[in-house]
Structures are given as C-alpha cells and as structure tokens.
Write a protein that holds these residues in place. Structure first.
Motif, PDB file in Angstrom:
ATOM      1  N   SER A 306       0.755  -1.302   0.358  1.00 45.20           N
ATOM      2  CA  SER A 306      -0.274   0.093   0.046  1.00 45.20           C
ATOM      3  C   SER A 306       0.616   1.564   0.182  1.00 45.20           C
ATOM      4  N   SER A 307       2.047   1.233   0.693  1.00 44.12           N
ATOM      5  CA  SER A 307       2.439   2.219   0.443  1.00 44.12           C
ATOM      6  C   SER A 307       3.120   2.331  -1.242  1.00 44.12           C
ATOM      7  N   VAL A 308       3.601   1.112  -1.818  1.00 46.31           N
ATOM      8  CA  VAL A 308       4.062   1.860  -2.949  1.00 46.31           C
ATOM      9  C   VAL A 308       2.658   2.546  -3.382  1.00 46.31           C
ATOM     10  N   GLU A 309       1.338   1.903  -3.097  1.00 48.17           N
ATOM     11  CA  GLU A 309       0.257   2.713  -4.380  1.00 48.17           C
ATOM     12  C   GLU A 309       0.096   4.327  -3.742  1.00 48.17           C
ATOM     13  N   ASP A 310      -0.143   4.549  -2.594  1.00 47.71           N
ATOM     14  CA  ASP A 310       0.303   5.695  -2.183  1.00 47.71           C
ATOM     15  C   ASP A 310       1.102   6.258  -2.563  1.00 47.71           C
ATOM     16  N   ALA A 313      -0.085   7.266  -5.998  1.00 50.54           N
ATOM     17  CA  ALA A 313      -0.832   8.216  -5.879  1.00 50.54           C
ATOM     18  C   ALA A 313      -0.512   9.611  -5.467  1.00 50.54           C
ATOM     19  N   LYS A 314       0.025   9.935  -5.327  1.00 52.23           N
ATOM     20  CA  LYS A 314       0.707  11.424  -4.917  1.00 52.23           C
ATOM     21  C   LYS A 314       1.886  11.865  -5.466  1.00 52.23           C
ATOM     22  N   GLY A 315       1.659  10.810  -6.801  1.00 53.22           N
ATOM     23  CA  GLY A 315       2.835  11.766  -7.976  1.00 53.22           C
ATOM     24  C   GLY A 315       4.281  11.099  -8.141  1.00 53.22           C
ATOM     25  N   GLN A 316       4.496  10.398  -6.934  1.00 52.78           N
ATOM     26  CA  GLN A 316       6.100   9.626  -6.167  1.00 52.78           C
ATOM     27  C   GLN A 316       6.027   8.503  -7.360  1.00 52.78           C
ATOM     28  N   LYS A 317       6.609   8.317  -8.559  1.00 56.01           N
ATOM     29  CA  LYS A 317       6.840   7.100  -9.132  1.00 56.01           C
ATOM     30  C   LYS A 317       7.972   6.518  -8.898  1.00 56.01           C
ATOM     31  N   ASP A 318       9.107   7.198  -8.811  1.00 54.25           N
ATOM     32  CA  ASP A 318      10.455   6.771  -8.681  1.00 54.25           C
ATOM     33  C   ASP A 318      10.826   6.217  -7.305  1.00 54.25           C
ATOM     34  N   LEU A 319      10.154   4.804  -7.399  1.00 53.46           N
ATOM     35  CA  LEU A 319      10.417   4.284  -5.856  1.00 53.46           C
ATOM     36  C   LEU A 319      11.997   3.270  -5.649  1.00 53.46           C
ATOM     37  N   LEU A 320      12.162   3.572  -4.702  1.00 54.60           N
ATOM     38  CA  LEU A 320      13.335   2.049  -5.336  1.00 54.60           C
ATOM     39  C   LEU A 320      13.088   1.172  -3.495  1.00 54.60           C
ATOM     40  N   GLU A 340       3.976  -9.265  -7.173  1.00 55.30           N
ATOM     41  CA  GLU A 340       2.698  -8.520  -6.981  1.00 55.30           C
ATOM     42  C   GLU A 340       3.096  -6.954  -6.986  1.00 55.30           C
ATOM     43  N   VAL A 341       4.263  -6.333  -5.585  1.00 51.36           N
ATOM     44  CA  VAL A 341       4.044  -5.452  -5.974  1.00 51.36           C
ATOM     45  C   VAL A 341       4.469  -4.501  -6.813  1.00 51.36           C
ATOM     46  N   ILE A 342       5.959  -4.867  -7.690  1.00 53.07           N
ATOM     47  CA  ILE A 342       6.139  -3.932  -8.745  1.00 53.07           C
ATOM     48  C   ILE A 342       5.202  -4.108 -10.370  1.00 53.07           C
ATOM     49  N   GLY A 343       4.858  -5.416 -11.027  1.00 57.97           N
ATOM     50  CA  GLY A 343       4.044  -6.063 -11.601  1.00 57.97           C
ATOM     51  C   GLY A 343       2.848  -5.660 -11.683  1.00 57.97           C
ATOM     52  N   GLU A 344       2.542  -5.294 -10.036  1.00 57.05           N
ATOM     53  CA  GLU A 344       0.924  -4.979 -10.774  1.00 57.05           C
ATOM     54  C   GLU A 344       0.868  -3.352 -10.504  1.00 57.05           C
ATOM     55  N   SER A 345       2.327  -2.340  -9.793  1.00 56.56           N
ATOM     56  CA  SER A 345       1.997  -1.384 -10.134  1.00 56.56           C
ATOM     57  C   SER A 345       1.715  -0.295 -11.120  1.00 56.56           C
ATOM     58  N   GLY A 346       1.988  -1.266 -12.220  1.00 55.89           N
ATOM     59  CA  GLY A 346       1.516  -0.269 -13.185  1.00 55.89           C
ATOM     60  C   GLY A 346       2.781   0.729 -13.917  1.00 55.89           C
ATOM     61  N   HIS A 347       3.757   0.910 -13.203  1.00 52.40           N
ATOM     62  CA  HIS A 347       5.299   1.868 -13.430  1.00 52.40           C
ATOM     63  C   HIS A 347       6.542   0.747 -13.361  1.00 52.40           C
ATOM     64  N   ALA A 348       6.583  -0.742 -13.861  1.00 50.94           N
ATOM     65  CA  ALA A 348       7.792  -1.092 -13.599  1.00 50.94           C
ATOM     66  C   ALA A 348       8.627  -0.275 -13.996  1.00 50.94           C
ATOM     67  N   ASP A 349       8.686   0.088 -14.970  1.00 56.01           N
ATOM     68  CA  ASP A 349       9.995   1.039 -15.732  1.00 56.01           C
ATOM     69  C   ASP A 349      10.700   1.777 -14.414  1.00 56.01           C
ATOM     70  N   THR A 350       9.819   2.549 -13.458  1.00 56.99           N
ATOM     71  CA  THR A 350      10.055   3.508 -11.999  1.00 56.99           C
ATOM     72  C   THR A 350      10.306   3.070 -11.000  1.00 56.99           C
ATOM     73  N   VAL A 351       9.401   1.718 -10.775  1.00 60.12           N
ATOM     74  CA  VAL A 351       9.929   0.967  -9.678  1.00 60.12           C
ATOM     75  C   VAL A 351      10.512  -0.170  -9.047  1.00 60.12           C
ATOM     76  N   LYS A 352      11.271  -0.438  -8.827  1.00 54.65           N
ATOM     77  CA  LYS A 352      12.704  -1.071  -9.484  1.00 54.65           C
ATOM     78  C   LYS A 352      13.023  -1.801  -7.831  1.00 54.65           C
ATOM     79  N   ARG A 353      13.974  -3.167  -7.863  1.00 54.65           N
ATOM     80  CA  ARG A 353      13.989  -3.528  -6.802  1.00 54.65           C
ATOM     81  C   ARG A 353      15.718  -3.850  -6.464  1.00 54.65           C
ATOM     82  N   VAL A 354      16.129  -3.832  -5.583  1.00 57.30           N
ATOM     83  CA  VAL A 354      17.355  -3.409  -5.296  1.00 57.30           C
ATOM     84  C   VAL A 354      17.749  -5.172  -5.153  1.00 57.30           C
ATOM     85  N   GLU A 355      18.899  -5.512  -6.008  1.00 56.17           N
ATOM     86  CA  GLU A 355      19.091  -6.765  -6.122  1.00 56.17           C
ATOM     87  C   GLU A 355      19.414  -7.642  -4.305  1.00 56.17           C
TER      88      GLU A 355
END
Ligand SMILES: C=CC1=C(C)c2cc3[nH]c(cc4nc(cc5[nH]c(cc1n2)c(C)c5CCC(=O)O)C(CCC(=O)O)=C4C)c(C)c3C=C
Ligand code: FES
Ligand SMILES: [Fe+2]
Length: 409
Positions: A306-310, A313-320, A340-355
């Motif tokens: 929900s933090s990623v979604e929120d 929604a606030k316009g912060q799409k660059d999330l690591l 789930e979190v990245i795949g379903e965020s609709g922004h897999a290009d800017t929401v990423k995960r550290v190895e």
C-alpha cells in the motif's frame, strides 16, 4: 659428523614401525596444519535460517512445520489441530507462488554457498580455529536442525570428543519468532542428541561447546554490501532524477502481539536502515515499510504494497524497494515484491528492486569478518540474548537462553 637433532625435532619415520612421541606430533603438526586445542574436528560454523521448499512438492511439509512452530505462530493447546488445517488450506496457493519463481526457494543454494565460501576465508584469516566446517540448519525445510546435528556428531563433534560450534543466525536482526525459534530448536536437539560422555583431559564435559552470533544489524560489512547494491541500482535511474528516488526499505512484518511483547526486531531493522542511510550520506529520502502480513490479526505497518500505491497516487513514481531483513532471495522478494508489488504497480519502469545479497563477495567477506571477531572474542552470545522480552511467557525461551548464555568458550 652428522648433526644429531634433539629428539623432538627428529623427522618422523612414517612406516608404522616407530610410534611418534606426543611432542613430535605437536612439533610436526603446528606449522603446516594449525590444529585446535585438542586436535579435534575443528570449528563447526552453523548457519541458522528458516529455509524454504526447494521444490513445489516440499511446500506442504514446509508449511506444516511452520504452522506447528509455537514460537512463530502460537496456537496454544490447539497447535497440533489448527496448525495442520491452516497449512493444508494454504499449500495450493503457496505452491503456485513457488512454481512462478522457478519451482522452489533458492535459499538453500545461497545459504550453502555463503557458508562454504565464508569457511574458506576463515581458514585463511583465522588459522587458530581451522578447519572451519560449513553446516546449514533450517527450521522448516531440509537440511533440518536435527539432520545437521546428527551430521555434526557423525563428523566427530561432541560424543565425548568436545569441539567448538558457532550458531550463526542469518537473520541480521533478532526476532524471537525467527532467530529465537531457531535457537530453541537447536537447544532442543542438543538436549536430545548429546549425552554427557564424561570429562575430557582438560576438564570439559565432552559435549559440543556452542557460541552464538545472535544479531548483527549494523555490522559495517553488512551495511557496505547493502549500500553497494543500492548504489548499483540507483545508476539505472536518469542522473537528474537519481537523488530524488524514494528508497523504500522493506522488511517482513510482525504481528502486533509480537511487537507489543517487546520483540527486538523492529528496533534492530531500524538500526540497519539508519546505518545504511548514513553510509549513503542521506542523499535520498526514505521510509521503512513492512511486508508479507498473513491472516486477519493486526500486523506492524505501513504495508509495503500500500505504501507503493500511496506514493504513486501522490505522484512519486521513482521508488526503489530494498529488502533489508533477509540476506538472499526468497518468495517474498521474487514473488511478492517483483511479481505483485512491482508487477501490479503499473510503473515497472520506475519502481525497481535492489538485488538481494545472495553471492555478493562484499557480503561474504563481511560474514567472515564477523565470524573472525566472534571466534576471537571468547563470548558465548551478545548481552541482549540473555534478556527475555518483557512480555515473554515461554519456558523454552528461558531454558534455551540460559543454556547458550552459560557456555564457556
Ligand atoms: C526476518 C524475516 C522474517 C520474519 C520476522 C518472519 C516472521 C513471520 N513469518 C510468519 C509467517 C510466514 N512466513 C512465511 C514465509 C517466509 N517468512 C520469511 C521471513 C520472515 N518471517 C521468509 C523469508 C519466508 C519465505 C521463505 C522462502 O521462500 O524461502 C510463511 C510461508 C509463506 C506463506 O504462507 O505466505 C508464513 C506463513 C509469521 C507468522 C511471522 C511472525 C510471527
Ligand atoms: S518471546 Fe522474546 S524472549 Fe521469549
Ligand atoms: Fe515469515
């Protein structure tokens, strides 16, 4: 005239006719093969972790052990009845998740690799306690704690011969539901499998001497390994946006009943996050959130999903996203975060995960440095380990803590 060496330095004849003196043996053994106190089996380095099913067929057994663990999911007198019901009901769903990440958890592969590589480094930097023998003991999957203990006895530890073993938790931050549960299990098998075989020459009782690395949330090598992986991933964002990427540290959540019992884990996870942010010079904004809540009771939040979604929604799409409480990949990174979190965020290009740390050489060196300082310290476990949670009512905790804290190493 030939020079006659003193008896202790004369080369040994190895044809089986001459029995070497004890002094000769010591003289020969010392420089080439450093030995332990009693030329015993060396030092067992035992990695403790929860484990995961290596194949989808193992999911049922994994969940059944997990739901029967009263240190993780306390169901009281109904444990033996409700535990199997819950695990049976959950098995098909979780099997699908493991199928989606390649058919099983990679935790065994990574744990065996990390432990073996750490032992190779220790043999070089810590010759006094060599050879270091790698063992993995999982709480809910193979190799189980019981199997590891039996293997150690077969390898020459204990059974009247003594030997030293280090229980090295692979959860950097201590929770009574994770490291605590693994130590309670280790203590249980120690009581069941190790009889007292009478004193050895040096007065020890012939059983394995255990010491514990019970937490290491802010170890500089761990912090460095996390920081390097974060820096590498930040490079994938455009330079002008890089410093504004929000770092979302994500740790497995805890039920609020466990938090309110006084469990040390939330504070220790925060300590890791703080140390990593300091190492990164606090350039990026960050938050700590919590994932993998199971069941209807209240869990520590905010939830990662929900933090990623929120934020989006606030316009912060660059999330690591940064998994901060586990040292290798598992279903929670590969399925929950990636799918789930990245795949379903609709922004897999800017929401990423550290190895995850997995085979990071910086991380493996950190494990070796940590183990070296522990081996040299003569300490049985941390001061924190001796203290029970204010709300703890478990006799298992009381007994196993007493045992580990009283070991003389
Ligand atoms: C530091 C890490 C972990 C803590 C703390 C933790 C607490 C905790 N977990 C459950 C219930 C489940 N956990 C499950 C899987 C699982 N848990 C962790 C880590 C921590 N758990 C990991 C790494 C994994 C996955 C293992 C792998 O894939 O290799 C599961 C099974 C999966 C599922 O059914 O969703 C359950 C159930 C509780 C109740 C709890 C705290 C009390
Ligand atoms: S529950 Fe924390 S010490 Fe027992
Ligand atoms: Fe869990």
């Amino acid at each position: 005239m030939a020079l006659r060496l003193p008896a202790a330095m004369r080369p040994l004849r190895t044809f089986g006719l001459v029995k070497p003196s004890a002094q000769q043996v010591r003289w020969l053994a010392t420089p080439a093969h450093p030995v332990t106190r009693d030329s015993g089996p060396g030092t067992a380095m035992v990695f403790l972790n929860m484990g995961g099913p290596s194949t989808t067929d193992e999911v049922g057994d994994f969940l059944s052990r997990l739901f029967s663990d009263g240190d993780l999911i306390p169901l009281g007198r109904l444990q033996g009845y409700i535990g199997p019901l819950l695990s049976n009901r959950r098995t098909p769903k979780i099997q699908k998740q493991y199928a989606a990440i390649g058919g099983g958890s990679p935790i065994r592969k990574w744990s065996e690799h990390q432990c073996a590589e750490m032992c190779k480094i220790l043999d070089k930097i810590c010759p006094e306690t060599a050879p270091h023998k790698p063992y993995v003991a999982f709480r809910y999957a193979n190799p189980l704690t019981e199997d590891m203990y039996r293997q150690m006895l077969a390898d020459g530890f204990g059974n009247g011969r003594g030997g030293r073993a280090v229980a090295f938790t692979q959860y950097p931050q201590y929770s009574c539901s994770t490291t605590g549960s693994s130590l309670n299990e280790l203590w249980k098998w120690r009581q069941r499998l190790e009889g007292k075989a009478g004193p050895l020459e040096d007065g020890n009782d012939g059983t394995i001497k255990w010491s514990v690395i019970d937490r290491w949330p802010a170890h500089s090598g761990l912090v460095e390994a996390f920081a390097q992986n974060i820096e590498a991933k930040l490079q994938e964002y455009p330079a002008e946006k890089r410093d504004k990427v929000v770092l979302l540290f994500s740790a497995h959540s805890l039920p609020m009943t466990v938090v309110n019992r006084g469990d040390p884990y939330p504070a220790e996870v925060a300590a890791t996050v703080h140390a990593v942010m300091q190492r990164l010079n606090n350039v990026n904004p960050y938050r700590l959130c919590w994932q993998s809540q199971v069941g209807p009771q209240p869990w520590l939040g905010p939830q990662t999903s929900s933090s990623v979604e929120d934020y989006i929604a606030k316009g912060q799409k660059d999330l690591l996203l940064i998994p901060i409480a586990f040292t290798s990949d598992h279903i929670e990174t590969l399925y929950e975060l990636d799918e789930e979190v990245i795949g379903e965020s609709g922004h897999a290009d800017t929401v990423k995960r550290v190895e995850s740390l997995n085979g990071s050489p910086v991380f493996i060196q950190a494990l070796a440095d940590l183990a070296k300082s522990h081996l040299a310290s003569g300490i049985a476990c941390s001061t924190q380990m001796g203290l029970r949670c204010p709300g703890c009512k478990s006799e298992r905790c009381a007994e196993s803590k007493k045992f580990f804290a009283s070991q003389q190493v």
